[in-house]
Motif scaffolding. Structure first.
Motif, mmCIF file in Angstrom:
data_model
loop_
_atom_site.group_PDB
_atom_site.id
_atom_site.type_symbol
_atom_site.label_atom_id
_atom_site.label_comp_id
_atom_site.label_asym_id
_atom_site.label_seq_id
_atom_site.Cartn_x
_atom_site.Cartn_y
_atom_site.Cartn_z
ATOM 1 N N MET A 4 0.869 -1.064 0.008
ATOM 2 C CA MET A 4 0.153 0.048 -0.317
ATOM 3 C C MET A 4 1.309 1.503 0.060
ATOM 4 N N SER A 5 0.590 1.798 -1.074
ATOM 5 C CA SER A 5 1.624 3.213 -1.125
ATOM 6 C C SER A 5 0.757 4.515 -0.231
ATOM 7 N N GLU A 6 2.179 5.479 0.291
ATOM 8 C CA GLU A 6 1.829 6.356 1.702
ATOM 9 C C GLU A 6 0.398 7.324 0.096
ATOM 10 N N LYS A 7 0.966 7.898 -0.395
ATOM 11 C CA LYS A 7 -0.503 8.287 -1.262
ATOM 12 C C LYS A 7 -1.402 7.654 -1.509
ATOM 13 N N GLN A 8 -1.364 6.840 -1.350
ATOM 14 C CA GLN A 8 -3.046 6.144 -1.951
ATOM 15 C C GLN A 8 -3.392 6.232 0.244
ATOM 16 N N GLN A 9 -2.507 5.970 1.063
ATOM 17 C CA GLN A 9 -2.676 6.327 2.722
ATOM 18 C C GLN A 9 -3.487 7.514 2.901
ATOM 19 N N ARG A 10 -3.050 8.250 2.538
ATOM 20 C CA ARG A 10 -3.208 9.591 2.625
ATOM 21 C C ARG A 10 -4.773 10.370 1.741
ATOM 22 N N LEU A 11 -4.069 9.694 0.750
ATOM 23 C CA LEU A 11 -5.994 10.366 0.206
ATOM 24 C C LEU A 11 -7.225 8.911 1.121
ATOM 25 N N VAL A 12 -7.146 8.138 1.951
ATOM 26 C CA VAL A 12 -7.884 6.827 2.181
ATOM 27 C C VAL A 12 -7.917 7.978 3.828
ATOM 28 N N LEU A 13 -6.664 8.171 3.899
ATOM 29 C CA LEU A 13 -7.182 9.266 5.366
ATOM 30 C C LEU A 13 -8.305 10.506 5.309
ATOM 31 N N SER A 14 -8.023 11.089 3.959
ATOM 32 C CA SER A 14 -8.863 12.114 3.697
ATOM 33 C C SER A 14 -10.117 11.945 3.823
ATOM 34 N N ILE A 15 -10.256 11.415 2.721
ATOM 35 C CA ILE A 15 -12.092 10.546 3.025
ATOM 36 C C ILE A 15 -12.598 10.078 4.469
ATOM 37 N N ILE A 16 -11.542 9.841 5.219
ATOM 38 C CA ILE A 16 -12.468 9.244 6.534
ATOM 39 C C ILE A 16 -12.565 10.635 7.689
#
Length: 327
Positions: free
Chosen positions: A1-13
């Motif tokens: 899981m890339s950090e960019k994807q996780q940053r997007l997911v955190l923003s969505i959450i």
């Protein structure tokens, strides 16, 4: 899981959690959404309760909504340009205004400048909008309106206006400065660096944009380390290497912020919205820099000038004062 994807997911959450709290979601739907948030977090390895992870992945001061708003404004502008071009009217080459319209536009611009000086930013925006309506081919009007938007903290609108100014005149240096400042204030340091570089290509000796580029690149380089630590432990944004507590770093930040109005001292509202300025102020208070500042003879002399009715020194004079630089 890339950090960019996780940053997007955190923003969505964060967006979904905020929607639950502020009443956007109906009461009967809250439980289902909370379950969905938990499932999304587990699927992507993102835990909003893990503060260390949140600090590392957060896109603050931007949010998912503000990022999306920039996209929509940009898309609307592109779509509008495409429609006008298809109908035979290019937005990049608007019909030439009459001499009377140009004169009226200049009067509206001057009115906007006066309103900026008195910090009536909404009225200034209206005045610049009138100028644009009369002469939409002048990049200065869009640049000035961008400054007004930034002064009231609406940096997303400032991005759109600065880009429009550059579109009208790709050699308009001030447009790149406005664009870089707006991107920096919403936390898009890569976008800020790109804007400053483009401006420096046209005006290599522009000290304000040099400082802006240095600050932006410093934030990009230390972004990972900064997000992994608390704000109080984050390193200085200042390229001067003085740790952020001395006035050398403050001077560099002031140069970067610059005046957002028609000359004069920098606008305080814009300065206080600048994350580098806020961090530097906290560091100065923590390490005794404020006490040293107030006891410095150069500051005492400046206050005596003010009391004698001579007024405040210019920003250039402040930046060149060796007593303040060596604090």
């Amino acid at each position: 899981m890339s950090e960019k994807q996780q940053r997007l997911v955190l923003s969505i959450i964060q967006f979904l959690n905020q929607s639950i709290k502020d009443g956007t979601i109906r009461e009967e739907d809250k439980e289902s959404l909370e379950v969905a948030v938990q499932c999304i977090g587990e699927a992507f390895g993102v835990d909003p309760a893990d503060q260390e992870q949140v600090n590392r992945l957060s896109v603050k001061p931007a949010t998912l909504q503000t990022i999306f708003e920039v996209y929509l404004k940009t898309k609307d502008k592109i779509d509008s340009n495409a429609v006008q071009t298809a109908s035979g009217t290019s937005s990049a080459t608007p019909a030439s205004p009459s001499t009377e319209d140009k004169a009226a536009a200049e009067r509206s611009k001057q009115e906007g400048n006066a309103l900026m000086n008195s910090k009536q930013y909404d009225k200034a925006i209206n005045a610049y909008t009138e100028a644009i309506g009369l002469d939409p081919s002048n990049p200065v009007y869009f640049s000035n309106r961008a400054a007004a938007h930034s002064s009231k903290g609406d940096h997303l609108s400032a991005v759109v206006d600065a880009e429009r100014a550059i579109e009208l005149d790709p050699k308009f240096v001030r447009g790149y400065s406005r664009l870089g400042h707006a991107h920096y204030c919403i936390g898009d340091y890569a976008g800020a660096a790109t804007a400053y570089r483009r401006g420096l290509d046209l005006e290599p000796k522009n000290s304000a944009m040099k400082t802006g580029l240095q600050n932006s690149e410093a934030r990009i380089a230390s972004d990972g380390a900064d997000n992994a630590r608390s704000p109080a432990a984050a390193p200085s944004d200042s390229p001067s290497g003085d740790g952020g507590g001395g006035l050398g770093g403050l001077a560099d930040t002031l140069r970067n912020i610059g005046s957002t109005g028609a000359g004069g001292m920098p606008d305080l509202a814009s300065m206080m919205n600048n994350p580098a300025m806020m961090q530097m102020a906290q560091q100065m208070m923590a390490n005794g820099g404020l006490e040293r500042l107030m006891s410095n003879p150069a500051v005492t002399n400046m206050m005596n000038r003010l009391n004698d009715g001579d007024g405040l020194p210019s920003m250039q004079e402040l930046m060149e004062n060796p007593g303040l630089r060596d604090l």
